[in-house]
Design a protein around this motif. Sequence first.
Motif: not given
Length: 529
Positions: A25-53
């Motif tokens: 029954h198991f189609a995949k050989e490793a756990p994998e969430t459907y939500w992630k597989t079906s969503t192309d998420l953006p990526s963001f940089p790492a923080l490289q300096e001190d900052t404030e907000c």
Amino acid sequence: MYEKIEYGKIKNKSDWRYNGLANQHFAKEAPETYWKTSTDLPSFPALQEDTECDVTIIGGGITGITTAYELTKRGFRVVLIEANQVLNGTTAHTTAKVTAQHDMIYDEFIRHFGLNHARLYYEANQNAIDYIKGIVDEHQIDCEWIEQDAYLYTANENAVQKIRTEHEAYTKLGIERDLIKDLPIPLGSKLALVMKNQAQFHPLQYLKALLEQIVQKGGRIYEETVALDIKKGERPEVVTKSRHAIKSRFIICCSHFPFYDGGGLYAARMYSDRSYVLAIKPKIEYPEGMYLSIDQPSVALRYTVVNGEKLILFSGVSHKTGQGKAMSTHYETLRQLAESSIGIESIPYYWSTQDLVTIDKIPFIGPMSENEDNILVATGFKKWGMTSSAVAATLLSDLVEKKDNPYESIFTPSRFHLNPGLQKVISYNADVAKHLIKGKLEKPDVQFEDISPGEGKAVTINGRRAGAFRDETGCLHLVDTTCTHLGCEVEWNDSEHTWDCPCHGSRFKPSGEVVEGPAIKPLKQIDLD
Ligand code: FES
């Protein structure tokens, strides 16, 4: 011959068999969430300096993102940091039921906290559904939002009275409800309690749209940015692993288990619970509705449409993290339960998730401790993160804005509801102590040659318990199994290939790096040379 194994993957049939998932029954050989597989998420940089907000948010799951969305909308300058990638943790592994039917709680809440308190809890979560729906409508988010009725049912004649009692609680609270005998799905129900007009959606499609909104409104998001410490003060500072500082008026910890405790004793007031999800192509025609059984082992069902067909998310078989049987047996138990009820054509996806549970079952949302009103926290959502995160986003934003919020006193982490908390604190801490002591005394009699590629086991090295994982090249990776959070002994999780802590749920890679906190330091590696 073994293929290369990436972290957490089961890449060949031998490992598959070892992990107890040898089933067509198991189609995949490793756990994998459907939500992630079906969503192309953006990526963001790492923080490289001190900052404030104005507000620093730690944690890129549904709570951190929704709170960042709400605060940027209200005009605050927000920085959100995430230790790994956004939406990679619990949020990606949810079943995404948007409901105020949080299992059998309302009769219990009325008895323990009073009618008013129980009503406010319900109201906060019911409003959260409207809040999410409002965002979906406002931004026209294509996230498969569908209204659904939620059902609590029992298949056990002896538990029928419990459903009736919960129904009475709904009546007292004015919850729109129904009591029915037969469910529209063959789950052997003897009696079921319906909460009307709840919902389900695709959580990552929804949150992807919120990420876009945050960025459009000037919010800054950083990934691979690990918060190491907080320096208290008028303008508290988050110190990151790369030694950068973020100064702000408020810090909000949405990092699942708070990495910073602030004297709030969270480790003694929450435990972590692991549960499993199978995305199943069933043999039956699935009707509408979200179903949750009150029997043991408890299972829950909802559907999602994939390629025009309904896949049922069949979830449950929960247990305290790092405790109980080999992890892979839980998938198999769930599979058997599904087979005997809805029938299985195939299981295209499967995954597991980890939730935090407070001792009185109500999330902690508010100031981290009584003395610090500029360091806030949201955690302990049990399994109900969709509505709880929306409750947190509005409540925390009101606290930042110094606005009154009717739900503040229910969720404040400094509440002290003696009943039922104290007894559970004692038994929970006794459980933690048991794991601390038991692990220390254990001297596993396992030889290195007994460990196959892809396997992890506790061993004894120089008279002390240690963890050994053999990779695909035959190389052993040895770690000290003492959890770097508060010292419990970690256990091998054979389905996720991680070392998991039974005390507060920290998880580590076979090489020792942290997968999930509260631990922030890796397990110590052991070098035999
Ligand atoms: Fe707290 Fe391991 S997570 S001791």
